[in-house]
Design an enzyme around this catalytic site. Structure first.
Site, PDB file in Angstrom:
ATOM      1  NE  ARG A 223      -4.188  -1.477   0.003  1.00 17.82           N
ATOM      2  CZ  ARG A 223      -4.170  -2.705  -0.723  1.00 17.82           C
ATOM      3  NH1 ARG A 223      -3.291  -2.632  -1.589  1.00 17.82           N
ATOM      4  NH2 ARG A 223      -5.491  -3.427  -0.812  1.00 17.82           N
ATOM      5  CG  HIS A 271      -3.393  -0.492  -7.244  1.00 20.41           C
ATOM      6  ND1 HIS A 271      -3.908   0.194  -6.257  1.00 20.41           N
ATOM      7  CD2 HIS A 271      -3.584  -1.862  -7.088  1.00 20.41           C
ATOM      8  CE1 HIS A 271      -4.022  -0.790  -5.251  1.00 20.41           C
ATOM      9  NE2 HIS A 271      -3.761  -2.225  -5.806  1.00 20.41           N
TER      10      HIS A 271
HETATM   11  P1  NDP Z   1      -1.792 -11.654   4.373  1.00 24.00           P
HETATM   12  O1  NDP Z   1      -2.745 -11.088   5.202  1.00 24.00           O
HETATM   13  O2  NDP Z   1      -2.226 -13.152   3.902  1.00 24.00           O
HETATM   14  O3  NDP Z   1      -0.722 -11.979   4.982  1.00 24.00           O
HETATM   15  C1  NDP Z   1       0.261 -10.827   5.619  1.00 24.00           C
HETATM   16  C2  NDP Z   1       1.586 -11.143   5.634  1.00 24.00           C
HETATM   17  O4  NDP Z   1       2.419  -9.857   6.358  1.00 24.00           O
HETATM   18  C3  NDP Z   1       1.822 -12.294   6.699  1.00 24.00           C
HETATM   19  O5  NDP Z   1       2.828 -13.175   6.425  1.00 24.00           O
HETATM   20  C4  NDP Z   1       1.949 -11.485   8.076  1.00 24.00           C
HETATM   21  O6  NDP Z   1       2.841 -12.116   8.753  1.00 24.00           O
HETATM   22  C5  NDP Z   1       2.881 -10.270   7.462  1.00 24.00           C
HETATM   23  N1  NDP Z   1       2.827  -9.161   8.358  1.00 24.00           N
HETATM   24  C6  NDP Z   1       1.764  -8.347   8.753  1.00 24.00           C
HETATM   25  N2  NDP Z   1       2.060  -7.377   9.719  1.00 24.00           N
HETATM   26  C7  NDP Z   1       3.459  -7.939  10.013  1.00 24.00           C
HETATM   27  C8  NDP Z   1       4.222  -6.774  10.747  1.00 24.00           C
HETATM   28  N3  NDP Z   1       3.964  -6.015  11.664  1.00 24.00           N
HETATM   29  N4  NDP Z   1       5.640  -7.346  10.815  1.00 24.00           N
HETATM   30  C9  NDP Z   1       5.980  -8.464   9.736  1.00 24.00           C
HETATM   31  N5  NDP Z   1       5.096  -9.035   9.197  1.00 24.00           N
HETATM   32  C10 NDP Z   1       3.994  -8.612   9.014  1.00 24.00           C
HETATM   33  O7  NDP Z   1      -1.693 -10.778   3.026  1.00 24.00           O
HETATM   34  P2  NDP Z   1      -1.697 -11.017   1.534  1.00 24.00           P
HETATM   35  O8  NDP Z   1      -0.386 -11.908   1.303  1.00 24.00           O
HETATM   36  O9  NDP Z   1      -2.823 -11.674   1.017  1.00 24.00           O
HETATM   37  O10 NDP Z   1      -1.520  -9.540   0.848  1.00 24.00           O
HETATM   38  C11 NDP Z   1      -0.574  -8.878   1.489  1.00 24.00           C
HETATM   39  C12 NDP Z   1      -0.912  -7.296   1.043  1.00 24.00           C
HETATM   40  O11 NDP Z   1      -0.453  -7.262  -0.406  1.00 24.00           O
HETATM   41  C13 NDP Z   1      -2.325  -6.927   0.900  1.00 24.00           C
HETATM   42  O12 NDP Z   1      -2.847  -6.560   2.306  1.00 24.00           O
HETATM   43  C14 NDP Z   1      -2.362  -5.742   0.009  1.00 24.00           C
HETATM   44  O13 NDP Z   1      -1.910  -4.560   0.885  1.00 24.00           O
HETATM   45  C15 NDP Z   1      -1.262  -6.240  -0.910  1.00 24.00           C
HETATM   46  N6  NDP Z   1      -1.865  -6.450  -2.259  1.00 24.00           N
HETATM   47  C16 NDP Z   1      -1.683  -5.574  -3.233  1.00 24.00           C
HETATM   48  C17 NDP Z   1      -1.967  -5.821  -4.522  1.00 24.00           C
HETATM   49  C18 NDP Z   1      -1.806  -5.014  -5.588  1.00 24.00           C
HETATM   50  O14 NDP Z   1      -2.400  -4.816  -6.649  1.00 24.00           O
HETATM   51  N7  NDP Z   1      -0.655  -3.991  -5.627  1.00 24.00           N
HETATM   52  C19 NDP Z   1      -2.578  -7.195  -4.691  1.00 24.00           C
HETATM   53  C20 NDP Z   1      -2.547  -8.006  -3.644  1.00 24.00           C
HETATM   54  C21 NDP Z   1      -2.257  -7.788  -2.485  1.00 24.00           C
HETATM   55  P3  NDP Z   1       2.521 -13.478   9.695  1.00 24.00           P
HETATM   56  O15 NDP Z   1       2.771 -14.632   8.554  1.00 24.00           O
HETATM   57  O16 NDP Z   1       3.418 -13.655  10.806  1.00 24.00           O
HETATM   58  O17 NDP Z   1       0.999 -13.291  10.092  1.00 24.00           O
END
Ligand code: NDP
Length: 308
Positions: A223, A271
């Site tokens: 984001r 995007h």
């Molecule tokens: P998930 O919710 O499946 O996974 C989030 C990951 O981020 C997990 O591995 C989590 O760790 C990690 N995480 C969250 N908070 C922290 C933190 N404070 N410190 C370290 N690691 C952290 O998300 P997705 O993989 O499905 O998607 C991720 C993001 O990608 C979306 O929220 C969106 O913002 C972005 N996105 C953008 C797109 C685009 O078109 N540009 C398309 C799709 C997604 P843990 O495994 O330990 O919980």
């Protein structure tokens, strides 16, 4: 069951057909044709239109069409109902393509060659194999893990940064704030696929950027608010960071007076990392609705406390 769909990308007809293929019995209302709002118990949407949720007094379930639920969680009218993401648990092949495209561009110094060509200058940058390139992926969730595995299959030396430790992982893992620096120090190409939460907002800042090796590149697919823009510009201008590719921005479309448009080391993408797949999303949304009706425990539930 009466379901309200706020379609994202694609025509209402495409979505209607996609839902009808799996659950023809569903009473599907497509925004803004809500009908009697009191009948609606499930909402399927990305970011809700302003004030929409307030009008749904009997909502019991929200199915998110987008991976990122930050906009939904910020909605002041969000009711206390389960939120389930309808993305493919195996990851997103189009995001993988985008990650590969931009990692290869930076790995093979394409931005430098394009700038040199504009000057008619014959330069040769170091030629490394993928095996010799360390890529760091921030966020190994549904989307991030699939992208990291794809990069590893191409040969890159991949590591991931997550919040909580995991017992077994095919990808080298660093977890928690205390391991962030160790992860960054080795990341010559940093790919951000974190969700936007209070903990991750502004995570790409002066402190993190200076911990990356000199000449590193940033690819932000998470984001826009993950990146502190003045710190990014300073890191690029100082030469510490070689290049950045940005797919997401705090304000979209990116305003025409943004300095990001004109920075020679920045690639701006609108995007455009992927196209949503109405058929796949509708099929999975229907499965979630059926599980919910049958009181089967839901997977891909959003944890409001964590923010993702
Ligand atoms: P998930 O919710 O499946 O996974 C989030 C990951 O981020 C997990 O591995 C989590 O760790 C990690 N995480 C969250 N908070 C922290 C933190 N404070 N410190 C370290 N690691 C952290 O998300 P997705 O993989 O499905 O998607 C991720 C993001 O990608 C979306 O929220 C969106 O913002 C972005 N996105 C953008 C797109 C685009 O078109 N540009 C398309 C799709 C997604 P843990 O495994 O330990 O919980």
């Amino acid at each position: 069951m009466v379901v309200l769909l706020v379609p994202l990308a694609g025509s209402a007809d495409v979505w209607r057909h996609a839902f009808a293929a799996t659950m023809p019995e569903l009473d599907l209302r497509i925004w803004p044709e809500v009908g009697d709002a009191a009948e609606i118990t499930v909402a399927v949407l990305g970011a809700p239109p302003a004030g929409a949720l307030r009008k749904l007094p009997h909502l019991r379930l929200i199915v998110s069409l987008t991976a990122g639920t930050d906009a939904l969680l910020r909605d002041p009218d969000l009711p206390n109902v389960p939120i389930v993401r309808a993305g493919d648990p195996a990851g997103d092949a189009m995001i993988n393509e985008t990650v590969l495209l931009h990692v290869l561009r930076h790995h093979r110094y394409m931005p430098d060659y394009l700038r040199a060509q504009q000057r008619c200058e014959w330069i040769r940058m170091p030629i490394k194999s993928a095996r010799e390139r360390k890529v760091g992926v921030m966020g190994l969730g549904i989307v991030g893990l699939a992208a990291a595995k794809m990069l590893a299959s191409v040969g890159f030396e991949v590591a991931g940064w997550v919040r909580r430790p995991r017992p077994n992982s095919d990808i080298k893992l660093f977890s928690g704030r205390e391991r962030l620096d160790t992860f960054l120090v080795r990341s010559e190409i940093l790919v951000n696929l974190l969700p936007l939460t209070p903990e991750t907002r502004g995570i790409v800042c002066a402190e993190t950027l200076k911990t990356l090796p000199v000449g590193a590149a940033l690819i932000n697919l998470g984001r826009g608010d993950h990146v502190v823009e003045p710190d990014l510009l300073a890191a690029l201008d100082s030469g510490h960071l070689a290049a950045a590719t940005l797919d997401v921005f705090p304000i979209e479309p990116l305003p025409s007076d943004s300095p990001l448009w004109r920075h020679s080391k920045i690639t701006v993408m609108p995007h455009a990392a992927r196209r949503l797949d109405p058929e796949g999303l509708a099929t999975r949304a229907c499965r979630i609705i059926r599980d919910f009706q049958a009181e089967i425990p839901l997977s891909q539930l959003v944890d409001r406390e964590r923010g993702y």
